[in-house]
Design a protein around this motif. Structure first.
Motif, PDB file in Angstrom:
ATOM      1  N   MET A   1       6.197  22.679  18.853  1.00  0.00           N
ATOM      2  CA  MET A   1       4.731  22.696  18.909  1.00  0.00           C
ATOM      3  C   MET A   1       4.243  21.591  19.842  1.00  0.00           C
ATOM      4  N   ASP A   2       3.354  21.930  20.807  1.00  0.00           N
ATOM      5  CA  ASP A   2       2.866  20.918  21.738  1.00  0.00           C
ATOM      6  C   ASP A   2       1.888  19.977  21.027  1.00  0.00           C
ATOM      7  N   THR A   3       1.560  18.884  21.709  1.00  0.00           N
ATOM      8  CA  THR A   3       0.763  17.843  21.069  1.00  0.00           C
ATOM      9  C   THR A   3      -0.638  18.327  20.707  1.00  0.00           C
ATOM     10  N   LEU A   4      -1.257  19.142  21.568  1.00  0.00           N
ATOM     11  CA  LEU A   4      -2.591  19.653  21.259  1.00  0.00           C
ATOM     12  C   LEU A   4      -2.561  20.541  20.026  1.00  0.00           C
ATOM     13  N   SER A   5      -1.583  21.429  19.941  1.00  0.00           N
ATOM     14  CA  SER A   5      -1.478  22.304  18.770  1.00  0.00           C
ATOM     15  C   SER A   5      -1.218  21.488  17.514  1.00  0.00           C
ATOM     16  N   ASN A   6      -0.382  20.472  17.633  1.00  0.00           N
ATOM     17  CA  ASN A   6      -0.090  19.621  16.480  1.00  0.00           C
ATOM     18  C   ASN A   6      -1.340  18.843  16.049  1.00  0.00           C
ATOM     19  N   THR A   7      -2.130  18.408  17.040  1.00  0.00           N
ATOM     20  CA  THR A   7      -3.374  17.702  16.731  1.00  0.00           C
ATOM     21  C   THR A   7      -4.345  18.616  15.988  1.00  0.00           C
ATOM     22  N   LYS A   8      -4.484  19.848  16.456  1.00  0.00           N
ATOM     23  CA  LYS A   8      -5.365  20.802  15.789  1.00  0.00           C
ATOM     24  C   LYS A   8      -4.918  21.061  14.350  1.00  0.00           C
ATOM     25  N   LYS A   9      -3.622  21.235  14.169  1.00  0.00           N
ATOM     26  CA  LYS A   9      -3.089  21.484  12.830  1.00  0.00           C
ATOM     27  C   LYS A   9      -3.390  20.304  11.911  1.00  0.00           C
ATOM     28  N   LEU A  10      -3.114  19.101  12.406  1.00  0.00           N
ATOM     29  CA  LEU A  10      -3.342  17.904  11.591  1.00  0.00           C
ATOM     30  C   LEU A  10      -4.830  17.704  11.316  1.00  0.00           C
ATOM     31  N   LEU A  11      -5.680  17.970  12.302  1.00  0.00           N
ATOM     32  CA  LEU A  11      -7.121  17.821  12.092  1.00  0.00           C
ATOM     33  C   LEU A  11      -7.599  18.763  10.992  1.00  0.00           C
ATOM     34  N   GLY A  12      -7.091  19.982  10.977  1.00  0.00           N
ATOM     35  CA  GLY A  12      -7.451  20.901   9.904  1.00  0.00           C
ATOM     36  C   GLY A  12      -7.059  20.364   8.541  1.00  0.00           C
ATOM     37  N   GLU A  13      -5.897  19.751   8.471  1.00  0.00           N
ATOM     38  CA  GLU A  13      -5.448  19.169   7.205  1.00  0.00           C
ATOM     39  C   GLU A  13      -6.328  17.995   6.786  1.00  0.00           C
ATOM     40  N   LEU A  14      -6.737  17.171   7.758  1.00  0.00           N
ATOM     41  CA  LEU A  14      -7.552  15.999   7.444  1.00  0.00           C
ATOM     42  C   LEU A  14      -8.959  16.403   7.010  1.00  0.00           C
ATOM     43  N   ILE A  15      -9.534  17.403   7.669  1.00  0.00           N
ATOM     44  CA  ILE A  15     -10.871  17.867   7.293  1.00  0.00           C
ATOM     45  C   ILE A  15     -10.868  18.388   5.866  1.00  0.00           C
ATOM     46  N   ALA A  16      -9.743  18.968   5.439  1.00  0.00           N
ATOM     47  CA  ALA A  16      -9.657  19.527   4.086  1.00  0.00           C
ATOM     48  C   ALA A  16      -9.710  18.459   2.997  1.00  0.00           C
ATOM     49  N   PHE A  17      -9.477  17.197   3.357  1.00  0.00           N
ATOM     50  CA  PHE A  17      -9.637  16.115   2.383  1.00  0.00           C
ATOM     51  C   PHE A  17     -11.117  15.710   2.357  1.00  0.00           C
ATOM     52  N   PRO A  18     -11.826  15.899   1.240  1.00  0.00           N
ATOM     53  CA  PRO A  18     -13.256  15.574   1.178  1.00  0.00           C
ATOM     54  C   PRO A  18     -13.486  14.074   0.983  1.00  0.00           C
ATOM     55  N   THR A  19     -13.205  13.314   2.011  1.00  0.00           N
ATOM     56  CA  THR A  19     -13.213  11.852   1.887  1.00  0.00           C
ATOM     57  C   THR A  19     -14.608  11.272   2.095  1.00  0.00           C
ATOM     58  N   ILE A  20     -15.600  11.864   1.445  1.00  0.00           N
ATOM     59  CA  ILE A  20     -16.930  11.251   1.406  1.00  0.00           C
ATOM     60  C   ILE A  20     -16.778   9.846   0.819  1.00  0.00           C
ATOM     61  N   SER A  21     -17.570   8.920   1.307  1.00  0.00           N
ATOM     62  CA  SER A  21     -17.385   7.513   0.941  1.00  0.00           C
ATOM     63  C   SER A  21     -17.392   7.278  -0.561  1.00  0.00           C
ATOM     64  N   SER A  22     -18.085   8.123  -1.317  1.00  0.00           N
ATOM     65  CA  SER A  22     -18.115   7.965  -2.770  1.00  0.00           C
ATOM     66  C   SER A  22     -16.839   8.459  -3.438  1.00  0.00           C
ATOM     67  N   ASN A  23     -15.973   9.134  -2.680  1.00  0.00           N
ATOM     68  CA  ASN A  23     -14.715   9.668  -3.213  1.00  0.00           C
ATOM     69  C   ASN A  23     -13.542   8.766  -2.835  1.00  0.00           C
ATOM     70  N   SER A  24     -12.410   8.994  -3.477  1.00  0.00           N
ATOM     71  CA  SER A  24     -11.170   8.317  -3.094  1.00  0.00           C
ATOM     72  C   SER A  24     -10.665   8.869  -1.764  1.00  0.00           C
ATOM     73  N   ASN A  25     -10.016   8.026  -0.996  1.00  0.00           N
ATOM     74  CA  ASN A  25      -9.377   8.475   0.249  1.00  0.00           C
ATOM     75  C   ASN A  25      -7.858   8.465   0.151  1.00  0.00           C
ATOM     76  N   LEU A  26      -7.323   8.254  -1.058  1.00  0.00           N
ATOM     77  CA  LEU A  26      -5.883   8.022  -1.199  1.00  0.00           C
ATOM     78  C   LEU A  26      -5.046   9.221  -0.765  1.00  0.00           C
TER      79      LEU A  26
END
Length: 385
Positions: A1-26
């Motif tokens: 997987m090229d770096t751009l595709s890997n970045t897109k995949k990882l970004l999707g995973e990170l967005i799925a974490f609802p890390t609103i400041s009032s929530n945990s980011n662990l």
């Protein structure tokens, strides 16, 4: 997987974490730690006192001073009462854009730098590359302040910091600070027909606000000669004055919410010293002459130092070389960059996406911006070796 595709995949995973400041980011922090550990990074996770938030600091390369820090905050602003056309915590790709809360502010940058980690791990690095991911930037940069203390404690001394806030990949070498306060006035209640027998908290708060207005005017004369900020001077804003319960009751409580945006730390010190003298030598003695319990207490909501432009800035020169940009700008918004500068690093702000998209419904980062960021990060390889 090229770096751009890997970045897109990882970004999707990170967005799925609802890390609103009032929530945990662990969960997000441990997810990133796994990625970086697999890239042979040495990873540290430093939790806050509640155990619900953590900073991540990881290193690839030799254990020496003078490294380059790539930094981003893990928290995002709330989505409540925003009219999103898609699920804000599920990345959607459309029209060459990646939509989702935090896509540009600033998980797009975090995904990009972590996707680059395996490439950095293959290099014969002469200076280390550090990854710094913080908590609670959106509510006061508390994570970055804690990170700074951890770096001091462990004697870690990088030389350069690149903070990937969304700047459309422009180089930002300066921004104002943001200091927020709540000043509480405790007076002495009484009947409005005998005002001399009480301590009118609202009236003392009004005197305090009047002094803020005097300082606000005076700060115009303290603007640095070559200041590039708009406006070029430190500003003060009185956000609210609240107090009293009825027309005929001497108010026993009042509150002033206010902020300043210093262009230089000396201005902030000047304002705080002037207000302290006013309270200590004038207002409080007058209040306590009637009621010994009367008082004025200022609570610090947040003090985030600005990023002061400096003549010698290795971070700026590195990014000029990598991006081809001839100019470096100043910005009206605040970041964590001043905290890194206070540690002795040169610092700049530069990242994918536009600040115009941040905090809004249907937030997005374009694939072109992500590609530009990855190109810059790939160019960094020569600087590390």
């Amino acid at each position: 997987m090229d770096t751009l595709s890997n970045t897109k995949k990882l970004l999707g995973e990170l967005i799925a974490f609802p890390t609103i400041s009032s929530n945990s980011n662990l969960d997000m922090i441990h997810h990133l730690a796994l990625y970086l550990s697999n890239a042979k990074a040495e990873v540290e996770i430093w939790q806050d006192t509640t155990g619900s938030k953590a900073n991540l600091f990881a290193t690839i390369g030799p254990n020496v001073d003078g490294g380059i820090v790539l930094s981003g905050h893990s928290d995002v602003v709330p989505v409540a009462d925003q009219d999103w056309t898609t699920d804000p915590f599920e990345m959607v790709e459309r029209d060459e854009k990646l939509f989702g809360r935090g896509s540009c502010d600033m998980k797009g940058f975090i995904a990009s730098v972590v996707a680059m980690a395996p490439q950095y791990a293959l290099l014969d690095l002469k200076r280390p590359i550090h990854f710094a991911f913080t908590y609670d930037e959106e509510v006061g940069c508390f994570g970055a302040k804690a990170l700074a203390e951890s770096l001091r404690q462990y004697g870690i001394q990088p030389a350069v910091a690149i903070i990937g806030e969304p700047t459309s990949m422009r180089i930002i070498e300066g921004h104002k600070g943001c200091y927020e306060y709540t000043t509480q006035f405790t007076g002495f209640e009484g009947h409005g027909s005998s005002p001399e027998k009480g301590v009118n908290a609202v009236e003392y708060a009004a005197q305090y606000v009047n002094h803020l207005l005097e300082l606000k005017s005076e700060l115009r004369t303290r603007a640095p000669a070559q200041s590039r900020f708009d406006p070029p001077w430190t500003t003060i804003n009185t956000g609210s004055l609240i107090g009293g319960v009825a027309h005929n009751v001497i108010p026993g409580k009042a509150r002033v919410d206010w902020e300043m945006r210093p262009v230089q730390r000396s201005d902030a010190d000047y304002v705080k010293d002037s207000l302290n003298r006013l309270c200590t030598h004038t207002l409080i003695p007058a209040m306590q002459a009637i009621s010994p319990e009367a008082n004025i207490i200022t609570e610090v909501i947040g003090e985030v130092d600005g990023l002061e432009p400096v003549a010698q800035n290795e971070a700026r020169e590195i990014l000029r070389e990598l991006t081809g940009a001839k100019e470096a700008d100043v910005a009206p918004f605040g970041t964590e960059a001043g905290i890194f500068q206070d540690l002795g690093m040169t610092a700049v702000v530069c990242g994918p996406g536009s600040i115009d998209q941040a905090h809004k419904p249907d937030e997005y980062v374009s694939l072109d911006q992500i590609s530009q960021c990855l190109e810059m990060l790939e160019g960094l390889c020569d600087r590390l070796t």
